[in-house]
Scaffold this active site. Sequence first.
Site: not given
Ligand SMILES: [Zn+2]
Length: 143
Positions: A107
């Site tokens: 992320h």
């Molecule tokens: Zn994730």
Amino acid sequence: MAGATSSCIFCQIARSSSSSTTILHADDKVVAFPDINPSSFRHYLVIPVEHIATVKDLRRTTEDHTLVNHMFNVGQMLLSRDAPNSIQYRFGFHQPPFNSVNHLHLHCMALPYVPRWRRIKYSSLGPLGGFIEAHKLLERLKP
Ligand SMILES: [Zn+2]
Ligand SMILES: [Zn+2]
């Protein structure tokens, strides 16, 4: 490491058989694209082309360390290009059982979180440590 399966959504994106996904970066090792359900001003995912399920499948080897480091570099490059004025950047991985897709994904977030409560999803606090920062994982994988 498990082999790629046709049911893995991220493998489909990595093989560019998913035409609905905007590819931000692709090379022989990694692919980057926007998170379909963004939690911040800019929210990208960087995945290995090879199917690696989770951070638990990474080993303390030069190969895995180099791969994660490359994912991290690509994420930093994309966010500094697309969100140069962000107040803060975050890079990290969900650890099982907090991962949503069983294909390793970094992320990459340029804050602020939108909406603000989304920060909970990326908290590294708590007894199970649901989220691990990229630099901490790199530390752990150092051969
Ligand atoms: Zn994730
Ligand atoms: Zn996959």
